[in-house]
Design an enzyme around this catalytic site. Structure first.
Site, PDB file in Angstrom:
ATOM      1  N   HIS A 162      -8.379   1.932   4.236  1.00  0.00           N
ATOM      2  CA  HIS A 162      -8.463   3.294   4.797  1.00  0.00           C
ATOM      3  C   HIS A 162      -8.268   4.341   3.701  1.00  0.00           C
ATOM      4  O   HIS A 162      -7.504   5.295   3.855  1.00  0.00           O
ATOM      5  CB  HIS A 162      -7.457   3.484   5.940  1.00  0.00           C
ATOM      6  N   TYR A 203       1.957  -1.736   3.960  1.00  0.00           N
ATOM      7  CA  TYR A 203       1.716  -0.303   3.755  1.00  0.00           C
ATOM      8  C   TYR A 203       2.636   0.205   2.646  1.00  0.00           C
ATOM      9  O   TYR A 203       2.255   1.049   1.841  1.00  0.00           O
ATOM     10  CB  TYR A 203       1.934   0.491   5.054  1.00  0.00           C
TER      11      TYR A 203
HETATM   12  C1  HEM Z   1      -3.010  -3.560  14.546  1.00  0.00           C
HETATM   13  C2  HEM Z   1      -3.910  -3.561  13.634  1.00  0.00           C
HETATM   14  C3  HEM Z   1      -4.065  -2.489  12.587  1.00  0.00           C
HETATM   15  C4  HEM Z   1      -4.329  -1.160  12.727  1.00  0.00           C
HETATM   16  C5  HEM Z   1      -4.504  -0.404  14.043  1.00  0.00           C
HETATM   17  C6  HEM Z   1      -4.386  -0.576  11.393  1.00  0.00           C
HETATM   18  C7  HEM Z   1      -4.673   0.740  11.113  1.00  0.00           C
HETATM   19  C8  HEM Z   1      -4.581   1.332   9.859  1.00  0.00           C
HETATM   20  C9  HEM Z   1      -4.799   2.733   9.583  1.00  0.00           C
HETATM   21  C10 HEM Z   1      -5.197   3.785  10.600  1.00  0.00           C
HETATM   22  C11 HEM Z   1      -4.572   2.936   8.254  1.00  0.00           C
HETATM   23  C12 HEM Z   1      -4.627   4.276   7.512  1.00  0.00           C
HETATM   24  C13 HEM Z   1      -3.239   4.886   7.541  1.00  0.00           C
HETATM   25  C14 HEM Z   1      -3.213   6.257   6.918  1.00  0.00           C
HETATM   26  O1  HEM Z   1      -4.027   7.116   7.305  1.00  0.00           O
HETATM   27  O2  HEM Z   1      -2.352   6.498   6.036  1.00  0.00           O
HETATM   28  C15 HEM Z   1      -4.222   1.670   7.676  1.00  0.00           C
HETATM   29  C16 HEM Z   1      -3.931   1.481   6.355  1.00  0.00           C
HETATM   30  C17 HEM Z   1      -3.526   0.290   5.857  1.00  0.00           C
HETATM   31  N1  HEM Z   1      -3.456  -0.922   6.530  1.00  0.00           N
HETATM   32 FE1  HEM Z   1      -3.754  -1.224   8.510  1.00  0.00          FE
HETATM   33  N2  HEM Z   1      -4.114  -1.541  10.479  1.00  0.00           N
HETATM   34  C18 HEM Z   1      -3.906  -2.727  11.157  1.00  0.00           C
HETATM   35  C19 HEM Z   1      -3.589  -3.946  10.624  1.00  0.00           C
HETATM   36  C20 HEM Z   1      -3.226  -4.135   9.334  1.00  0.00           C
HETATM   37  C21 HEM Z   1      -2.706  -5.368   8.801  1.00  0.00           C
HETATM   38  C22 HEM Z   1      -2.495  -6.649   9.606  1.00  0.00           C
HETATM   39  C23 HEM Z   1      -2.443  -5.149   7.488  1.00  0.00           C
HETATM   40  C24 HEM Z   1      -1.853  -6.064   6.471  1.00  0.00           C
HETATM   41  C25 HEM Z   1      -1.077  -7.087   6.715  1.00  0.00           C
HETATM   42  C26 HEM Z   1      -2.798  -3.777   7.187  1.00  0.00           C
HETATM   43  C27 HEM Z   1      -2.684  -3.178   5.966  1.00  0.00           C
HETATM   44  C28 HEM Z   1      -2.960  -1.856   5.672  1.00  0.00           C
HETATM   45  C29 HEM Z   1      -2.696  -1.235   4.377  1.00  0.00           C
HETATM   46  C30 HEM Z   1      -2.127  -1.918   3.149  1.00  0.00           C
HETATM   47  C31 HEM Z   1      -3.050   0.111   4.490  1.00  0.00           C
HETATM   48  C32 HEM Z   1      -2.910   1.204   3.420  1.00  0.00           C
HETATM   49  C33 HEM Z   1      -1.532   1.846   3.671  1.00  0.00           C
HETATM   50  C34 HEM Z   1      -1.139   2.960   2.725  1.00  0.00           C
HETATM   51  O3  HEM Z   1      -1.434   2.933   1.526  1.00  0.00           O
HETATM   52  O4  HEM Z   1      -0.459   3.902   3.216  1.00  0.00           O
HETATM   53  N3  HEM Z   1      -3.266  -3.188   8.334  1.00  0.00           N
HETATM   54  N4  HEM Z   1      -4.227   0.708   8.678  1.00  0.00           N
END
Ligand code: HEM
Length: 326
Positions: free
Chosen positions: A50, A317
């Site tokens: 994202h 995150y």
């Molecule tokens: C329920 C399922 C998930 C949803 C709804 C979701 C949603 C999102 C969203 C909306 C963002 C952007 C956040 C922002 O705007 O700062 C994001 C970033 C991210 N997601 Fe997910 N995600 C999901 C599952 C996962 C899983 C399972 C992982 C890893 C195990 C993951 C790892 C990440 C990472 C590393 C980022 C970047 C975070 C940052 O640098 O702040 N996500 N996700």
């Protein structure tokens, strides 16, 4: 500093110890972020996933039904300031908004509570998640990385998809919206509401627009590369937009620990309140750098469920945040 207290703890937990040389010996959240970097490339200063996003501001006002379900200050009916970040999937900061790779789109919300603390919700436009645990998510990302257009058939991704039917099913539900404000977003992971009487109710969040508008893939591909990022600030100059935060309520026996399994459509859905978006922030590219949304940043009255993705998302995150803000 209070806002990042959870982050400090998470980073301390996830810093790899010097003895952990081999990739498979690293904590799983580091393996997942490394797999994102392999699939999407490394882009200093940007989120591992994202990466491309837009920051806007507004407020939330709870409905009277929300306070029946949860004692959280968020739901006491006062007007709560919010910071929201809409985003495209992938860690590629230049992904075209209308490309299939940019689906699902994300909506992360930070509610600024009256006591000075924050509580977050991190949603996307998938109705359910493609895999149920972090190791499978890592393997999906590694399969993407190992399947460039010229890869031999069947590609690693085709093989992974064949053995994980929830992957194509989940992505089939994601389309390109006409606007970030014309999309439905889902929390996917279950959370537990606790009310003043101590009653507990498992819920999954839904964020519902006034009108969902999706584009055919061919039409989406013709749109300008930044059409979603440009459209919302222009629309907000003409007036606010509203979306409705809702909770789908689990019935007895519904599992809370498998995000690949949506609850049946006939489960009761309760309106929790109205989210009003008023303006885009002046310098979104700068503002998003220091913003950190964590699905586990909760407040009294909202608790994590037994869904294992919540904890690992928090840690992943935090890893991504510490890399993009070294
Ligand atoms: C329920 C399922 C998930 C949803 C709804 C979701 C949603 C999102 C969203 C909306 C963002 C952007 C956040 C922002 O705007 O700062 C994001 C970033 C991210 N997601 Fe997910 N995600 C999901 C599952 C996962 C899983 C399972 C992982 C890893 C195990 C993951 C790892 C990440 C990472 C590393 C980022 C970047 C975070 C940052 O640098 O702040 N996500 N996700």
């Amino acid at each position: 500093m209070r806002r990042h207290a959870l982050l400090a703890g998470l980073v301390a937990l996830t810093v790899a110890s010097p003895g952990l040389g081999r990739a498979e010996d690293q904590p799983i959240e580091i393996q997942v972020v490394d797999a994102m970097n392999k699939a999407f490339g490394t882009h200093p200063g940007f989120r591992a996933n994202h990466a491309k996003g837009l920051v806007v501001e507004g407020s939330f006002k709870a409905s009277s039904q929300a306070a029946v379900l949860s004692k959280a200050a968020l739901f006491d009916g006062s007007t709560i300031a919010v910071t929201v970040r809409f985003s495209d999937t992938t860690g590629m900061p230049n992904v075209p908004d209308g490309s299939r790779a940019a689906n699902p789109h994300g909506m992360a919300i930070k509610f600024h509570l009256p006591d000075g603390s924050d509580t977050d919700m991190v949603l996307n436009s998938l109705k359910f998640f493609p895999v149920s645990n972090a190791a499978d998510f890592r393997d999906l990302l590694l399969a993407v990385a190992a399947s460039p257009p010229d890869a031999a058939k069947p590609t690693k991704l085709e093989q992974f998809v064949a053995s994980h039917p929830t992957v194509p099913a989940a992505f089939a539900s994601a389309m390109t919206p006409n606007s970030f404000a014309d999309e439905e977003y889902y929390g996917i992971d279950a959370f537990i509401f606790v009310n003043k009487a101590g009653e507990r109710q498992a819920v999954r969040y839904q964020m519902v627009p006034e009108r969902a508008v999706h584009l055919e893939a061919a039409e989406a591909a013709k749109r300008a590369p930044d059409f979603l990022m440009d459209e919302l600030p222009a629309r907000l100059k003409r007036g606010s937009v509203t979306l409705h935060l809702k909770a789908q309520l689990a019935a007895a026996g519904d599992s809370t620990k498998d995000p690949t399994q949506p609850w049946p459509e006939d489960r009761k859905v309760v309106e929790l309140g109205t989210l009003t978006i008023d303006n885009a922030v002046a310098n979104s590219a700068e503002a998003q750098k220091t913003l950190l949304f964590l699905p586990g940043q909760l407040t009294d009255g909202i608790e994590p469920s037994d869904d294992p993705l919540i904890d690992v998302r928090n840690s992943a995150y935090a890893v991504s945040f510490s890399r993009r803000n070294p």
